[in-house]
Design a protein around this motif. Structure first.
Motif, PDB file in Angstrom:
ATOM      1  N   VAL A 179       0.973  -1.152   0.146  1.00  0.00           N
ATOM      2  CA  VAL A 179      -0.051   0.102  -0.203  1.00  0.00           C
ATOM      3  C   VAL A 179       0.879   1.170   0.221  1.00  0.00           C
ATOM      4  N   SER A 180       0.306   2.417  -0.560  1.00  0.00           N
ATOM      5  CA  SER A 180       1.174   3.615  -0.537  1.00  0.00           C
ATOM      6  C   SER A 180       0.072   4.655  -0.395  1.00  0.00           C
ATOM      7  N   ALA A 181       0.461   5.839   0.087  1.00  0.00           N
ATOM      8  CA  ALA A 181      -0.111   6.972   0.071  1.00  0.00           C
ATOM      9  C   ALA A 181       0.403   7.884  -1.127  1.00  0.00           C
ATOM     10  N   GLY A 182       1.185   7.222  -1.774  1.00  0.00           N
ATOM     11  CA  GLY A 182       1.476   8.191  -2.961  1.00  0.00           C
ATOM     12  C   GLY A 182       2.610   8.945  -2.868  1.00  0.00           C
TER      13      GLY A 182
ATOM     14  N   LYS B 202       5.824   6.879   2.774  1.00  0.00           N
ATOM     15  CA  LYS B 202       4.391   6.588   3.017  1.00  0.00           C
ATOM     16  C   LYS B 202       3.670   5.585   2.481  1.00  0.00           C
ATOM     17  N   SER B 203       4.529   4.223   2.630  1.00  0.00           N
ATOM     18  CA  SER B 203       4.155   2.961   1.929  1.00  0.00           C
ATOM     19  C   SER B 203       4.327   1.901   2.981  1.00  0.00           C
ATOM     20  N   LEU B 204       3.897   0.451   2.616  1.00  0.00           N
ATOM     21  CA  LEU B 204       4.242  -0.457   3.550  1.00  0.00           C
ATOM     22  C   LEU B 204       3.940  -1.737   2.678  1.00  0.00           C
ATOM     23  N   LEU B 205       4.886  -2.760   2.985  1.00  0.00           N
ATOM     24  CA  LEU B 205       4.630  -4.043   2.731  1.00  0.00           C
ATOM     25  C   LEU B 205       4.189  -5.052   3.524  1.00  0.00           C
ATOM     26  N   ALA B 206       3.397  -5.836   3.411  1.00  0.00           N
ATOM     27  CA  ALA B 206       2.832  -6.595   4.757  1.00  0.00           C
ATOM     28  C   ALA B 206       2.496  -8.103   3.968  1.00  0.00           C
TER      29      ALA B 206
END
Length: 338
Positions: free
Chosen positions: A102-105, A204-208
């Motif tokens: 996910v990313s806020a861009g 402002k991103s995340l890997l999960a």
């Protein structure tokens, strides 16, 4: 054996539900605190700015296979070392996993950088924090959609886990990103890269990783396997436990007993400190910091005044210097150093 069709989702316009309570929590306000005045103006401004300029996105795909062994988790043949993730997947009898990005861009990060250069630190701070709130909202949205997909197939979703969390070295961020992108059959809406430090860009991103198990009864029986406790999504029809945001402690200190009555001698109080405690930071770093940055002053009443000086720089924005003084008052030893 999980035989459900392979899942892959790319959402370039996810419906965002950034909860005001979560935004305030990330800003550092206590629960129930009313934000007023200048802070309220900045909070509303950051929300409006992102609604107009932000470009969040969400990607998820089901891995083809997972394998567990000796504290390692192999996802589609790529091995990761995370005893905590291994334990959760093992305890739940997980047979599959979903990889999420996910990313806020980049827009939020770029605007925050401009604000810092323009010497507008207040606007910078509120926009930075709102970007973090967007990432949390995207993860909650991903969890909801995964629960919806899994519930229809008699499966259960486990709490997400990411590099940088306890027992998972952030250095494995690049391996996870490679795994996500190499197996992707959809084009991502924007570039996502990992530095050697493990930091992502946009930051402002995340890997999960979300584990998937057919053993729904295990998830219902073991609350540690329920993802709901860390999901703030309101009115979720799949909720099996109340939302309970909690911050991990580096070292747990036993609380002082509240009981004062009763006859006879008091039981021996356990030691308030654990000599062999495990910390998130290396012992070398802690020893160096204690010598150079920590000051302890024992007061006449047995309490301790502690001051820790932190000096560093921002990770981005040209490495601007930062300095903080943390001041803590500890109670007496017999009160548990609270």
């Amino acid at each position: 054996m999980i035989t459900s069709p392979t899942l892959e989702v790319l959402d370039t316009g996810p419906a965002l539900q950034v909860q005001e309570s979560e935004y305030r929590r990330l800003l550092g306000y206590p629960a129930g605190h009313a934000v007023t005045g200048r802070a309220a103006e900045l909070s509303d401004w950051a929300r409006r700015w992102y609604a107009e300029h932000g470009a969040p996105w969400l990607y998820a795909r089901q891995a083809d296979r997972i394998a567990l062994g000796e504290g390692r988790v192999a996802i589609d043949g790529i091995r990761f070392v995370s005893p905590r993730l291994h334990q959760v997947l093992h305890d739940a009898g997980a047979e599959s996993a979903v990889l999420v990005a996910v990313s806020a861009g980049p827009q939020c990060e770029e605007q925050a950088r401009r604000l810092w250069v323009e010497e507008k630190p207040d606007e910078y701070f509120f926009l930075e924090v709102y970007g973090s709130a967007v990432v949390e909202a995207l993860v909650s949205s991903a969890a909801y959609h995964l629960c919806d997909w899994a519930d229809a197939r008699g499966l259960a979703v486990l709490p997400h886990y990411s590099p940088g969390y306890p027992d998972w070295d952030i250095a494995e961020q690049q391996k996870l990103l490679d795994l996500v992108t190499q197996g992707s059959r959809s084009a991502h809406p924007g570039e996502l890269r990992a530095f050697e430090s493990g930091m992502l860009q946009p930051k402002k991103s995340l890997l999960a990783v979300f584990g998937i198990t057919p053993h729904v009864e295990r998830v219902q029986r073991l609350t540690s396997l329920v993802p709901c406790a860390s999901c703030s999504l309101p009115a979720c029809r799949y909720r099996r436990a109340p939302y309970q945001r909690s911050l991990p402690q580096i070292e747990r200190v036993p609380a002082a007993s509240a009981e004062r009555g009763g006859a006879g001698p008091r039981p021996a109080r356990p030691s308030p400190l654990t000599p062999d405690a495990r910390y998130a930071f290396s012992e070398r770093a802690l020893e160096k910091w204690s010598r150079e940055r920590l000051r302890l002053i024992v007061q006449d009443d047995g309490t301790i005044a502690a001051r820790f000086r932190y000096e560093g720089t921002t990770c981005s924005n040209l490495g601007h210097p930062l300095a903080f003084d943390y001041v803590v008052r500890l109670s007496r030893r017999e009160e548990g150093y609270t």
